[in-house]
Write a protein that holds these residues in place. Structure first.
Motif, PDB file in Angstrom:
ATOM      1  N   THR A  12       0.854  -1.184   0.000  1.00  0.00           N
ATOM      2  CA  THR A  12       0.000   0.000   0.000  1.00  0.00           C
ATOM      3  C   THR A  12       0.890   1.233   0.000  1.00  0.00           C
ATOM      4  O   THR A  12       1.840   1.322   0.773  1.00  0.00           O
ATOM      5  N   GLY A  13       0.577   2.175  -0.874  1.00  0.00           N
ATOM      6  CA  GLY A  13       1.366   3.399  -0.950  1.00  0.00           C
ATOM      7  C   GLY A  13       0.474   4.590  -1.242  1.00  0.00           C
ATOM      8  O   GLY A  13      -0.687   4.439  -1.643  1.00  0.00           O
ATOM      9  N   ALA A  14       0.998   5.764  -1.024  1.00  0.00           N
ATOM     10  CA  ALA A  14       0.240   6.988  -1.289  1.00  0.00           C
ATOM     11  C   ALA A  14       1.205   8.107  -1.646  1.00  0.00           C
ATOM     12  O   ALA A  14       2.408   8.016  -1.394  1.00  0.00           O
ATOM     13  N   ARG A  15       0.650   9.156  -2.222  1.00  0.00           N
ATOM     14  CA  ARG A  15       1.456  10.320  -2.598  1.00  0.00           C
ATOM     15  C   ARG A  15       0.593  11.564  -2.542  1.00  0.00           C
ATOM     16  O   ARG A  15      -0.570  11.538  -2.936  1.00  0.00           O
ATOM     17  N   GLN A  16       1.172  12.644  -2.039  1.00  0.00           N
ATOM     18  CA  GLN A  16       0.513  13.948  -2.108  1.00  0.00           C
ATOM     19  C   GLN A  16       1.402  14.891  -2.899  1.00  0.00           C
ATOM     20  O   GLN A  16       2.604  15.001  -2.645  1.00  0.00           O
ATOM     21  N   THR A  17       0.800  15.558  -3.856  1.00  0.00           N
ATOM     22  CA  THR A  17       1.499  16.558  -4.658  1.00  0.00           C
ATOM     23  C   THR A  17       0.779  17.891  -4.481  1.00  0.00           C
ATOM     24  O   THR A  17      -0.452  17.945  -4.530  1.00  0.00           O
ATOM     25  N   ILE A  18       1.548  18.945  -4.244  1.00  0.00           N
ATOM     26  CA  ILE A  18       0.967  20.282  -4.095  1.00  0.00           C
ATOM     27  C   ILE A  18       1.649  21.220  -5.085  1.00  0.00           C
ATOM     28  O   ILE A  18       2.880  21.281  -5.152  1.00  0.00           O
ATOM     29  N   THR A  19       0.832  21.949  -5.836  1.00  0.00           N
ATOM     30  CA  THR A  19       1.335  22.951  -6.773  1.00  0.00           C
ATOM     31  C   THR A  19       0.734  24.303  -6.430  1.00  0.00           C
ATOM     32  O   THR A  19      -0.478  24.418  -6.252  1.00  0.00           O
ATOM     33  N   VAL A  20       1.573  25.308  -6.325  1.00  0.00           N
ATOM     34  CA  VAL A  20       1.096  26.669  -6.120  1.00  0.00           C
ATOM     35  C   VAL A  20       1.201  27.392  -7.461  1.00  0.00           C
ATOM     36  O   VAL A  20       2.286  27.608  -7.981  1.00  0.00           O
ATOM     37  N   ALA A  21       0.049  27.729  -8.022  1.00  0.00           N
ATOM     38  CA  ALA A  21      -0.001  28.407  -9.313  1.00  0.00           C
ATOM     39  C   ALA A  21       0.238  29.910  -9.137  1.00  0.00           C
ATOM     40  O   ALA A  21       0.060  30.450  -8.051  1.00  0.00           O
ATOM     41  N   PRO A  22       0.620  30.599 -10.204  1.00  0.00           N
ATOM     42  CA  PRO A  22       0.869  32.045 -10.114  1.00  0.00           C
ATOM     43  C   PRO A  22      -0.372  32.847  -9.730  1.00  0.00           C
ATOM     44  O   PRO A  22      -0.270  33.879  -9.072  1.00  0.00           O
ATOM     45  N   THR A  23      -1.552  32.384 -10.150  1.00  0.00           N
ATOM     46  CA  THR A  23      -2.797  33.077  -9.847  1.00  0.00           C
ATOM     47  C   THR A  23      -3.879  32.061  -9.510  1.00  0.00           C
ATOM     48  O   THR A  23      -3.752  30.873  -9.830  1.00  0.00           O
ATOM     49  N   GLU A  24      -4.965  32.545  -8.903  1.00  0.00           N
ATOM     50  CA  GLU A  24      -6.083  31.643  -8.604  1.00  0.00           C
ATOM     51  C   GLU A  24      -6.728  31.125  -9.882  1.00  0.00           C
ATOM     52  O   GLU A  24      -7.182  29.976  -9.939  1.00  0.00           O
ATOM     53  N   ALA A  25      -6.771  31.954 -10.902  1.00  0.00           N
ATOM     54  CA  ALA A  25      -7.360  31.528 -12.171  1.00  0.00           C
ATOM     55  C   ALA A  25      -6.585  30.355 -12.762  1.00  0.00           C
ATOM     56  O   ALA A  25      -7.175  29.385 -13.254  1.00  0.00           O
ATOM     57  N   LYS A  26      -5.248  30.434 -12.705  1.00  0.00           N
ATOM     58  CA  LYS A  26      -4.433  29.337 -13.234  1.00  0.00           C
ATOM     59  C   LYS A  26      -4.533  28.101 -12.350  1.00  0.00           C
ATOM     60  O   LYS A  26      -4.466  26.970 -12.848  1.00  0.00           O
TER      61      LYS A  26
END
Length: 200
Positions: free
Chosen positions: A84-98
């Motif tokens: 069993t495995g898991a992954r979390q990826t977080i991306t901060v975009a330049p704007t809320e629209a993007k």
């Protein structure tokens, strides 16, 4: 994802007036927080969390590969003593629209993932389901992909969610050998809610 940068103070910078950060400014500049091992769905053996790493994972996520940009992205892998495995990826975009656009692209990529897997491997069988919205911040959406390979005799179940809080978009993936009936769907939804809520 914003990185903490340490720079030498130049004479020009020293002459500038220092303005204290307001709470709103601090919220924008702070890096989103990741899940801890204890916040993943219950497992028969303990979860272990790897360190948070910058950029995309070395081995890409099958369903979201080539969608998530490396810029502004960090990830963390989790594992148990079993399969069993898991992954979390977080991306901060330049704007809320993007960020909103990225979340929509990620959802579309997961919704079409099983079809792409079958095209790549005609012997593969499976089912994909949408398990609804989780009402937290700007919202999160939960999916499952259940695959079987009769010739090999293997079965795999994957749970996926995409959530957003402002400019931050997070993807959570959970997988193990077995079928959907044996997956902790409700626990995964709870994990998704926690993950999005603790981003900021």
């Amino acid at each position: 994802m914003t990185r903490i940068r340490i720079a030498a103070v130049t004479a020009a910078a020293a002459a500038m007036t220092l303005v204290p950060l307001t709470s709103a400014t601090a919220a924008v500049t702070a890096a989103p927080k990741f899940l801890s091992a204890s916040q993943l769905p219950a497992s028969s053996t303990p979860w272990h969390a790897d360190p948070v790493k910058q950029g995309l994972p070395e081995f890409g996520s099958v369903c979201t590969q080539n969608v998530t940009p490396a810029a502004g992205t960090r990830h963390r892998d989790f594992r148990t003593e079993l399969d069993t495995g898991a992954r979390q990826t977080i991306t901060v975009a330049p704007t809320e629209a993007k960020a909103k656009q990225l979340a929509a692209k990620l959802r579309a990529s997961i919704e079409t993932c099983l079809d792409r897997l079958k095209e790549a491997d005609p012997g593969l069988e499976g089912e994909a389901f949408y398990h609804g919205r989780v009402n937290v911040e700007e919202g999160a959406h939960v999916y499952s992909i259940d695959t079987q390979h009769p010739e090999v005799g293997s079965t795999d179940i994957g749970l996926y969610s995409i959530g957003r809080d402002g400019r931050a978009v997070t993807v959570i993936e959970w997988g193990q050998l077995g079928e959907l009936d044996g997956a902790p769907l409700e626990g995964f939804k709870k994990t998704t809610r926690v993950a999005v809520a603790k981003l900021y």
